[in-house]
Each structure stands twice: as structure tokens, then as C-alpha cells.
Write a protein that holds these residues in place. Sequence first.
Motif, PDB file in Angstrom:
ATOM      1  N   SER A 140       0.891  -1.276  -0.101  1.00 43.42           N
ATOM      2  CA  SER A 140       0.033  -0.131  -0.141  1.00 43.42           C
ATOM      3  C   SER A 140       0.812   1.351  -0.066  1.00 43.42           C
ATOM      4  O   SER A 140       0.424   2.441  -0.184  1.00 43.42           O
ATOM      5  N   ASP A 146       2.947   2.512  -2.222  1.00 42.93           N
ATOM      6  CA  ASP A 146       3.140   3.712  -3.243  1.00 42.93           C
ATOM      7  C   ASP A 146       1.908   3.760  -3.794  1.00 42.93           C
ATOM      8  O   ASP A 146       1.733   4.027  -5.040  1.00 42.93           O
ATOM      9  N   ASP A 147       0.755   3.377  -3.502  1.00 44.37           N
ATOM     10  CA  ASP A 147      -0.501   3.446  -3.844  1.00 44.37           C
ATOM     11  C   ASP A 147      -1.385   4.238  -3.185  1.00 44.37           C
ATOM     12  O   ASP A 147      -2.015   4.168  -2.236  1.00 44.37           O
ATOM     13  N   LEU A 148      -1.654   5.489  -4.000  1.00 44.36           N
ATOM     14  CA  LEU A 148      -2.709   6.481  -3.393  1.00 44.36           C
ATOM     15  C   LEU A 148      -4.033   6.146  -2.939  1.00 44.36           C
ATOM     16  O   LEU A 148      -4.554   6.427  -2.071  1.00 44.36           O
ATOM     17  N   LYS A 154      -4.191   4.602   0.330  1.00 45.17           N
ATOM     18  CA  LYS A 154      -3.555   5.493   1.407  1.00 45.17           C
ATOM     19  C   LYS A 154      -4.178   5.167   2.940  1.00 45.17           C
ATOM     20  O   LYS A 154      -3.299   5.300   3.757  1.00 45.17           O
ATOM     21  N   TYR A 183      -2.562   2.140   3.983  1.00 44.47           N
ATOM     22  CA  TYR A 183      -0.951   2.327   4.372  1.00 44.47           C
ATOM     23  C   TYR A 183      -1.221   2.912   6.084  1.00 44.47           C
ATOM     24  O   TYR A 183      -0.273   2.808   6.623  1.00 44.47           O
ATOM     25  N   ASN A 184      -1.819   4.035   6.082  1.00 49.61           N
ATOM     26  CA  ASN A 184      -1.798   4.794   7.244  1.00 49.61           C
ATOM     27  C   ASN A 184      -1.951   4.118   8.389  1.00 49.61           C
ATOM     28  O   ASN A 184      -1.471   3.911   9.457  1.00 49.61           O
TER      29      ASN A 184
END
Length: 202
Positions: free
Chosen positions: A60, A62-64, A67, A70-71
Amino acid sequence: MSIELPPLPFADDALEPHLSAHALMLHHDKHHANYVAKLNALVENGPLAALPLEEIIHASEDDLARKDIYNNAAQAWNHAFFWNSLSADGADRPGGSLAAAIDKDFGSLAAFKEAFTKVAVGAFGSGWIWLVSEAGKLAIIKTSNAETPVGSHRVPLATLDVWEHAYYVDYENRRPAYVKAFLDKLINWNFAARNLDMALVA
Ligand code: MN3
């Protein structure tokens, strides 16, 4: 399979008076738990649902479109690593190869603490301060918000959470006092030394 909230690796009053049981309860049982719960809700029934936490972060980062995943995944990882970076009854100074590396790369333990304090106190906004090993050399870095170095070329050895929720209950706005307590009383040198030893053989 879902990501689980790891328990604190010490009793909730073990870090008093430097971090109170109340502050740790809020930080672990509310903040950290919330990141884990949100992550599980976000990946449920999706392609990342069966992956371990580090792989969710990798998938996750580098995948907007991912986001939020990822967070929450990075915050889940960072908090688990942070609890292990703390110890109430550990060594008051690093030993072995970590002590030698600190002397080589910062000059002395006192100079390391001074450099870490400067980065931690000066860090604008929410984030994390890390002691990392990078290409065989120690460094102090700041990551913003949820950002994590795990899985990168920087190997984390120890971290300090400098989000306001990490210290406001016990220290209010006195971030320097919180940083000083971490460096003088709480940092788990044995954990950092084990991470360095693993980085050097990897
Ligand atoms: Mn936190």
C-alpha cells in the motif's frame, strides 16, 4: 486472518512515573487499538486481507488508492515497535556493538542524545523519531504522520512517538521533557542492540 493488537510488553504501570498507566491505557487500548481495528475493516474481503502486516504496508505504500490502508497499517506497525522500544528496567546505556556504533557515528552517547533531542523537539507536526541503521551507519530520522521506515533500506532500531497523543496526558505541551525521559529512562537499549545485530547479519 486479521491483524491482532499485540499486548503491551510490560505492565501498564511499569513505566511510571515517566509514562503513566492512564496515558499508556489511552495510547495502547484506544489509539493503537483503533488503528488495528480500522485496518482490519479496510482490508476485510479485499486482496490484502490475508497478508501479514509488513506485506500490507509494502503493498500500500506507493498506492494513493490505498492511502488509508497504508496509514493505519503503518501506525499499527509503528506502535508495536514503539512499545518494544520502551523498557522500565533495562540497561541505562547501550552495550556491545551498539555502543561502539554510537561512539563511531555520533561521537559519544551524550552527543547521540543531543542530536536525537534536536530532531525530536524540532519535528514539526505529528510523526516518529527513529534511530536507524542505514548502509552500515547509524542515523536519526523523522517520519511524518504514519510514515514508517520498515521494509526500506533503513533498518529501524528504536523509535519515539512524537504525536501529541503520545505525551500530552503526562507532559502537556512539554515535548522536551518527554524526549528527555525517553532518552534517559525509557529507551530499550537491549531491543535496539538486537535490531542492530540482526541488521548487520542480514
Ligand atoms: Mn501514538
